[in-house]
Design an enzyme around this catalytic site. Structure first.
Site, mmCIF file in Angstrom:
data_model
loop_
_atom_site.group_PDB
_atom_site.id
_atom_site.type_symbol
_atom_site.label_atom_id
_atom_site.label_comp_id
_atom_site.label_asym_id
_atom_site.label_seq_id
_atom_site.Cartn_x
_atom_site.Cartn_y
_atom_site.Cartn_z
ATOM 1 N N ASP A 1 -6.762 -5.052 -5.768
ATOM 2 C CA ASP A 1 -7.987 -4.329 -5.424
ATOM 3 C C ASP A 1 -7.695 -2.827 -5.338
ATOM 4 O O ASP A 1 -7.654 -2.244 -4.254
ATOM 5 C CB ASP A 1 -8.528 -4.855 -4.085
ATOM 6 C CG ASP A 1 -9.818 -4.169 -3.664
ATOM 7 O OD1 ASP A 1 -10.501 -3.620 -4.536
ATOM 8 O OD2 ASP A 1 -10.137 -4.192 -2.456
ATOM 9 N N ALA B 1 1.879 0.771 -5.963
ATOM 10 C CA ALA B 1 1.717 -0.628 -6.354
ATOM 11 C C ALA B 1 2.188 -0.887 -7.780
ATOM 12 O O ALA B 1 2.706 -1.965 -8.082
ATOM 13 C CB ALA B 1 0.265 -1.054 -6.190
ATOM 14 N N ASP C 1 0.851 -1.184 0.000
ATOM 15 C CA ASP C 1 0.000 0.000 0.000
ATOM 16 C C ASP C 1 0.890 1.240 0.000
ATOM 17 O O ASP C 1 2.035 1.193 0.471
ATOM 18 C CB ASP C 1 -0.931 0.019 1.217
ATOM 19 C CG ASP C 1 -2.184 0.855 0.981
ATOM 20 O OD1 ASP C 1 -3.234 0.270 0.647
ATOM 21 O OD2 ASP C 1 -2.113 2.096 1.112
ATOM 22 N N SER C 2 0.358 2.345 -0.504
ATOM 23 C CA SER C 2 1.133 3.584 -0.538
ATOM 24 C C SER C 2 1.000 4.384 0.754
ATOM 25 O O SER C 2 1.757 5.323 0.982
ATOM 26 C CB SER C 2 0.684 4.456 -1.717
ATOM 27 O OG SER C 2 -0.691 4.778 -1.589
ATOM 28 N N CYS D 1 -13.666 -0.776 -8.421
ATOM 29 C CA CYS D 1 -14.778 -0.104 -7.742
ATOM 30 C C CYS D 1 -15.225 1.130 -8.522
ATOM 31 O O CYS D 1 -15.885 2.009 -7.973
ATOM 32 C CB CYS D 1 -14.397 0.266 -6.309
ATOM 33 S SG CYS D 1 -12.951 1.341 -6.166
#
Length: 399
Positions: free
Chosen positions: A299, A279, A250-251, A339
């Site tokens: 995701d 990522a 994750d950032s 999403c």
């Protein structure tokens, strides 16, 4: 009450229960509208269609609250809506989950309102001017029906700016802790209510995380959780899937710190490794260095927030999917998600297919899934089916 007439032919969509009236649908007003006020929508002949609230400065000018002519928009209206939503969640949310989406905007006929439940606390997100004007009644109804320990407002989404609203984060009722511990599928997670991302946690992946851990992870597997946030997929893989190691990317350092705490909370910290970074760069470095995984979850956040950037978003998804496929061991599992509501299920499948062609990798698709049942999408509102996930496996050997 303000009367709004819409153009001939535009009433079909409203009668079909689509809850938005666009600016270019409007024929006339009975008087000059006040932004945020309630209104009655009529067809071009004057027949009643619906009641809602209006913001003439917004492209979506009217959002509908009820199609019943005799239903006043008062405190009792909001109490009924909250009772209906709460009753539905009590039916469908498992007992081993202490967090869920209580109000899901248009899907609960409360457009512009999101409410999440976290172990007795409510986090409210208001995205429209009309719902902002009704907020006091909404909060009162939530307190009376749900009887929470506290209610916190976290209205910090860009959509508010389009409605002429400022970002707001504030307590509305009771005492609010910075963090709460929730259970999701029996697994414990720390959730950052104050200052965290969105309302604190991504509840819409609950069922997908369970499916991944139960059916796509084997004991001892090495798992990559890209865009991990608080470690949901990875920790499910460790606790329920008995994975041997999870690499979480994750950032956000805050997200990774909370993910590490969540791993410790569940006694799996020795098998949970975090990598901070973009990522795209991290997955490229991993793939070029020859890293391999038994199961990979990709995701990412919404890449296509508008239709005009869809092609650019498709290229971004494809790059990530390519990296993931190349790092899968034979017989490995791949879960890819989007999403962005502009990325429809066929588009997501098309992107994955293109990545599979380019890597010369046959993929078997086992499931295509959507958001959790407490985030229902409405058939008449295609925009409400925003989360899509494809669960696939490579063949165990070359074909």
């Amino acid at each position: 009450m303000l009367q709004v007439s819409i153009k001939k032919g535009r009433e079909k969509r409203i009668r079909g229960f689509h809850p938005w009236v666009y600016r270019n649908d409007i024929l006339s007003f009975s008087r000059r509208p006040k932004p945020g006020e309630l209104c009655i929508v009529r067809d071009h002949k004057g027949a009643f269609l619906a009641k809602g609230y209006i913001n003439p400065d917004s492209y979506i000018s009217i959002r509908i609250l009820t199609y019943r002519k005799d239903e006043p928009i008062d405190y009792e209206f909001f109490r009924r809506r909250v009772e209906e939503a709460y009753s539905y969640r009590q039916q469908i949310v498992p007992e081993n989950c202490s967090a869920f989406r209580l109000i899901h905007s248009e899907a609960d006929y409360l457009p512009g309102l999101i409410v999440d439940y976290y172990s007795g606390y409510l986090v409210v997100q208001v995205t429209t001017l009309g719902m902002e004007a009704l907020k006091e009644k909404v909060v009162r109804a939530l307190v009376d029906v749900v009887k929470p320990k506290g209610v916190y407002e976290k209205s910090t989404v860009p959509a508010r700016e389009l409605e002429g609203l400022q970002m707001v984060e504030q307590p509305l009722y009771g005492d609010i802790p910075e963090r709460v511990v929730i259970t999701e599928n029996g697994i414990k997670f720390n959730v950052q209510i104050v200052g965290g991302q969105k309302t604190g946690y991504f509840l819409d992946q609950r069922e997908n995380k369970l499916l991944f851990a139960k059916e796509f992870v084997k004991e001892g597997d090495r798992v990559l959780d890209a865009f991990c946030h608080l470690g949901g997929f990875g920790i499910h893989a460790l606790v329920l899937g008995k994975a041997g190691e999870v690499v979480a990317v994750d950032s956000s350092q805050l997200a990774l710190d909370l993910a590490k705490e969540n791993a410790r909370l569940n006694g799996v910290e020795d098998r949970f490794k975090t990598v901070k970074g973009d990522a795209f760069k991290v997955l490229k470095e991993m793939q070029l260095s020859g890293e391999k995984f038994d199961a990979i979850v990709i995701d990412p956040p919404a890449f296509a927030k508008s239709k005009k950037v869809l092609e650019q978003a498709k290229r971004g998804y494809k790059e990530l999917f390519l990296r993931g496929i190349k790092m899968l061991k034979p017989g490995g599992s791949l879960v890819v998600c989007s999403c962005s509501h502009h990325v429809t299920p066929p588009i997501l499948e098309e992107i994955l297919l293109s990545a599979a062609y380019d890597t010369r990798t046959p993929l078997r698709v086992l499931y295509t899934t959507y958001q959790a049942k407490d985030h229902p999408f409405v058939l008449q509102i295609p925009e409400s089916r925003y989360l899509k996930c494809i669960f696939a496996k490579t063949f165990p050997q070359e074909v």
